[in-house]
Design a protein around this motif. Structure first.
Motif, PDB file in Angstrom:
ATOM      1  N   LYS A  90      25.372  42.192  70.778  1.00  0.00           N
ATOM      2  CA  LYS A  90      24.383  43.206  71.115  1.00  0.00           C
ATOM      3  C   LYS A  90      22.972  42.719  70.773  1.00  0.00           C
ATOM      4  O   LYS A  90      22.757  42.087  69.736  1.00  0.00           O
ATOM      5  CB  LYS A  90      24.670  44.499  70.342  1.00  0.00           C
ATOM      6  N   TYR A  96      16.483  50.485  72.101  1.00  0.00           N
ATOM      7  CA  TYR A  96      17.258  49.988  73.231  1.00  0.00           C
ATOM      8  C   TYR A  96      18.268  48.946  72.758  1.00  0.00           C
ATOM      9  O   TYR A  96      17.995  48.162  71.854  1.00  0.00           O
ATOM     10  CB  TYR A  96      16.347  49.372  74.287  1.00  0.00           C
ATOM     11  N   THR A  98      21.258  46.167  74.535  1.00  0.00           N
ATOM     12  CA  THR A  98      21.861  45.609  75.739  1.00  0.00           C
ATOM     13  C   THR A  98      22.946  44.618  75.353  1.00  0.00           C
ATOM     14  O   THR A  98      22.862  43.967  74.305  1.00  0.00           O
ATOM     15  CB  THR A  98      20.804  44.927  76.638  1.00  0.00           C
ATOM     16  N   TRP A  99      23.963  44.498  76.199  1.00  0.00           N
ATOM     17  CA  TRP A  99      25.078  43.582  75.930  1.00  0.00           C
ATOM     18  C   TRP A  99      25.857  43.329  77.215  1.00  0.00           C
ATOM     19  O   TRP A  99      25.809  44.122  78.165  1.00  0.00           O
ATOM     20  CB  TRP A  99      26.006  44.164  74.858  1.00  0.00           C
ATOM     21  N   ARG A 115      26.609  44.014  82.653  1.00  0.00           N
ATOM     22  CA  ARG A 115      25.719  44.180  81.506  1.00  0.00           C
ATOM     23  C   ARG A 115      25.284  45.640  81.446  1.00  0.00           C
ATOM     24  O   ARG A 115      24.947  46.236  82.470  1.00  0.00           O
ATOM     25  CB  ARG A 115      24.496  43.272  81.622  1.00  0.00           C
ATOM     26  N   ASP A 116      25.303  46.211  80.236  1.00  0.00           N
ATOM     27  CA  ASP A 116      24.838  47.580  80.018  1.00  0.00           C
ATOM     28  C   ASP A 116      23.530  47.587  79.249  1.00  0.00           C
ATOM     29  O   ASP A 116      23.290  46.727  78.383  1.00  0.00           O
ATOM     30  CB  ASP A 116      25.882  48.375  79.217  1.00  0.00           C
ATOM     31  N   PHE A 117      22.686  48.563  79.572  1.00  0.00           N
ATOM     32  CA  PHE A 117      21.473  48.845  78.811  1.00  0.00           C
ATOM     33  C   PHE A 117      21.584  50.275  78.301  1.00  0.00           C
ATOM     34  O   PHE A 117      21.818  51.208  79.086  1.00  0.00           O
ATOM     35  CB  PHE A 117      20.221  48.704  79.679  1.00  0.00           C
TER      36      PHE A 117
END
Length: 283
Positions: A90, A96, A98-99, A115-117
């Protein structure tokens, strides 16, 4: 004095680390929710980090609220009951995170990646998630095979057009893999195994000494994209150069392909013996 400074530094560092861990806590729960297949247990996890105005967006959904998010995960497992989710490191900046992540099947084959934010509200809850997919990987197996089938059809269609219509050997060579094998029936006057495009051209030249042809019935295409195979079925009308006689003959050709190129061809004549005798007969 130095000892005091060192202790203060370690205290501050420990505090920063704790803050980062606190920020990652709702993400940890978020991932646990995605890994939980029991609806009630998953809903309990979601409620601990999700609000009624929290939103989730990815290529498959755009929703708001707790129940709606729980339903997104439930629908995912209906389609992928054996899915296993894993995620990478992460990266945290302000509120914020993201990973990158992967979804694997029961045999550890990759189903999809992305990828998620996440935007956090600073109170241990998630206010927004935006998910991006790797389109090449996330394509379903059925869609991927359909895409490959279409690509293979195009390659074979280009070959067929070049051989039987335009006689464009330069264009044909572009879809032939180095060392590709062409197997002609031994009973034919140009029969044998030909390896490499140069040998193929010799075979075509030799066959042209015996007959001319026109396509009487356009090919029908069959495919098993999982094996990179294409089979075509068509009919040609041949005119023997020795006798001047004409003969219609159904033919099927089996193509093996790899990386968008033809690696092998094996033609099958409806009656190879009849065709060979027709080519050799005299007026």
């Amino acid at each position: 004095m130095r000892k005091i400074y060192l202790l203060c530094f370690l205290f501050i560092l420990s505090g920063l680390s704790a803050q980062k861990k606190d920020k990652l806590y709702p993400i940890t729960i978020y991932e646990k929710a995605w890994q939980e297949k029991n609806n009630d247990a998953r809903l309990k996890l979601i409620k601990s980090i999700w609000l009624e105005d929290s939103t989730f967006e990815d290529p498959s959904a755009s929703i708001k609220g707790i129940a709606a998010f729980n339903n997104v995960i439930a629908e995912f497992y209906k389609k992928n009951p054996d899915a296993v989710l894993t995620s990478g490191a992460k990266v945290v900046k302000d509120n914020y995170v993201t990973w990158e992540w992967k979804v694997l099947d029961s045999k550890s084959n990759v189903i999809m990646t992305g990828r998620d934010f996440a935007r956090l509200n600073g109170k241990g809850q998630v206010s927004k998630i935006i998910g991006f997919w790797d389109k090449e990987v996330t394509m379903s197996e059925a869609d991927a095979l359909k895409k490959l089938e279409s690509e293979n059809f195009n390659v074979v269609a280009q070959y067929f057009e070049s051989v039987f219509k335009t006689k464009d050997f330069i264009k044909m060579s572009a879809v032939i893999e180095d060392g590709a094998i062409y197997n002609q029936a031994e009973g034919l006057p140009y029969g044998g195994t030909y390896t490499g495009f140069t040998e193929w051209t010799k075979m075509f030249t030799k066959s042209a000494e015996f007959f001319s042809l026109e396509v009487e019935k356009e090919p029908t295409y069959f495919s098993d994209a999982s094996k990179n195979e294409v089979i075509i079925y068509f009919t040609v009308k041949c005119t023997a150069k020795k006798s001047g006689k004409s003969l219609s003959m159904p033919i099927s050709e089996h193509f093996d392909l790899k990386n968008g190129k033809i690696t092998a061809i094996r033609p099958f004549y409806f009656d190879t013996k009849q065709f060979a005798e027709f080519l050799k007969s005299k007026k």
